[in-house]
Design a protein around this motif. Structure first.
Motif, PDB file in Angstrom:
ATOM      1  N   ARG A  53     -98.166  -3.396-190.953  1.00 34.78           N
ATOM      2  CA  ARG A  53     -97.616  -3.064-192.274  1.00 34.78           C
ATOM      3  C   ARG A  53     -96.745  -1.824-192.208  1.00 34.78           C
ATOM      4  NH1 ARG A  53    -102.463  -4.496-196.524  1.00 34.78           N
ATOM      5  NH2 ARG A  53    -102.304  -6.727-196.183  1.00 34.78           N
ATOM      6  N   ARG A 100     -93.464  -2.654-191.305  1.00 33.74           N
ATOM      7  CA  ARG A 100     -92.871  -3.528-192.319  1.00 33.74           C
ATOM      8  C   ARG A 100     -92.569  -4.935-191.803  1.00 33.74           C
ATOM      9  NH1 ARG A 100     -91.274  -0.549-196.863  1.00 33.74           N
ATOM     10  NH2 ARG A 100     -91.262   1.674-196.469  1.00 33.74           N
ATOM     11  N   SER A 122     -94.783  -7.614-191.906  1.00 33.50           N
ATOM     12  CA  SER A 122     -95.289  -8.590-192.858  1.00 33.50           C
ATOM     13  C   SER A 122     -96.390  -7.958-193.682  1.00 33.50           C
ATOM     14  CB  SER A 122     -95.850  -9.810-192.126  1.00 33.50           C
ATOM     15  OG  SER A 122     -96.466 -10.672-193.051  1.00 33.50           O
ATOM     16  N   ARG A 123     -96.392  -8.243-194.967  1.00 31.92           N
ATOM     17  CA  ARG A 123     -97.439  -7.738-195.849  1.00 31.92           C
ATOM     18  C   ARG A 123     -98.451  -8.838-196.192  1.00 31.92           C
ATOM     19  NH1 ARG A 123     -96.162  -2.769-198.244  1.00 31.92           N
ATOM     20  NH2 ARG A 123     -94.052  -2.124-197.797  1.00 31.92           N
TER      21      ARG A 123
END
Length: 109
Positions: free
Chosen positions: A76, A79, A81-82
């Motif tokens: 995360r 950045r 994949s959330r």
């Protein structure tokens, strides 16, 4: 449970520490552990193996859960994949940690 007349043959405790006190309470009511009632704790407290009787416990595999959490945080923070999900392994352990008697499963978080 005994005094209320509940029909039960097992007790699952939220922690191993709580499970360690159950045999005494049941013995005071004339109930034998593990003869009449099975008992299991959650969190794999090491001292539960040295009790009489020894207590079965669920080992939540804290190392794997911590590694999964750190991996999720790292992804995360980059950045990528959330929405990714992690997983952790847990194992059911009987006194003595006999490999043939252990059940393993993977639980998705």
């Amino acid at each position: 449970m005994v005094h209320d007349g509940l029909d039960f043959d097992g007790v699952f405790c939220a922690t191993g520490t709580v499970a360690m006190g159950v045999p005494r309470g049941l013995a005071d009511s004339g109930v034998r552990v593990p003869g009449e009632v099975k008992l299991i704790g959650l969190d794999n407290v090491e001292t539960s193996a040295y009790r009489a009787p020894s207590l079965s416990t669920i080992d939540p595999d804290d190392d794997a859960r911590a590694q999964s959490a750190v991996g999720l945080l790292a992804r995360r923070s980059r950045r990528r994949s959330r929405t990714r999900k992690g997983s952790s392994a847990a194992s059911l352990r009987w006194p003595g940690n006999r490999a043939a008697d252990e059940a393993r499963w993977t639980a998705a978080e």
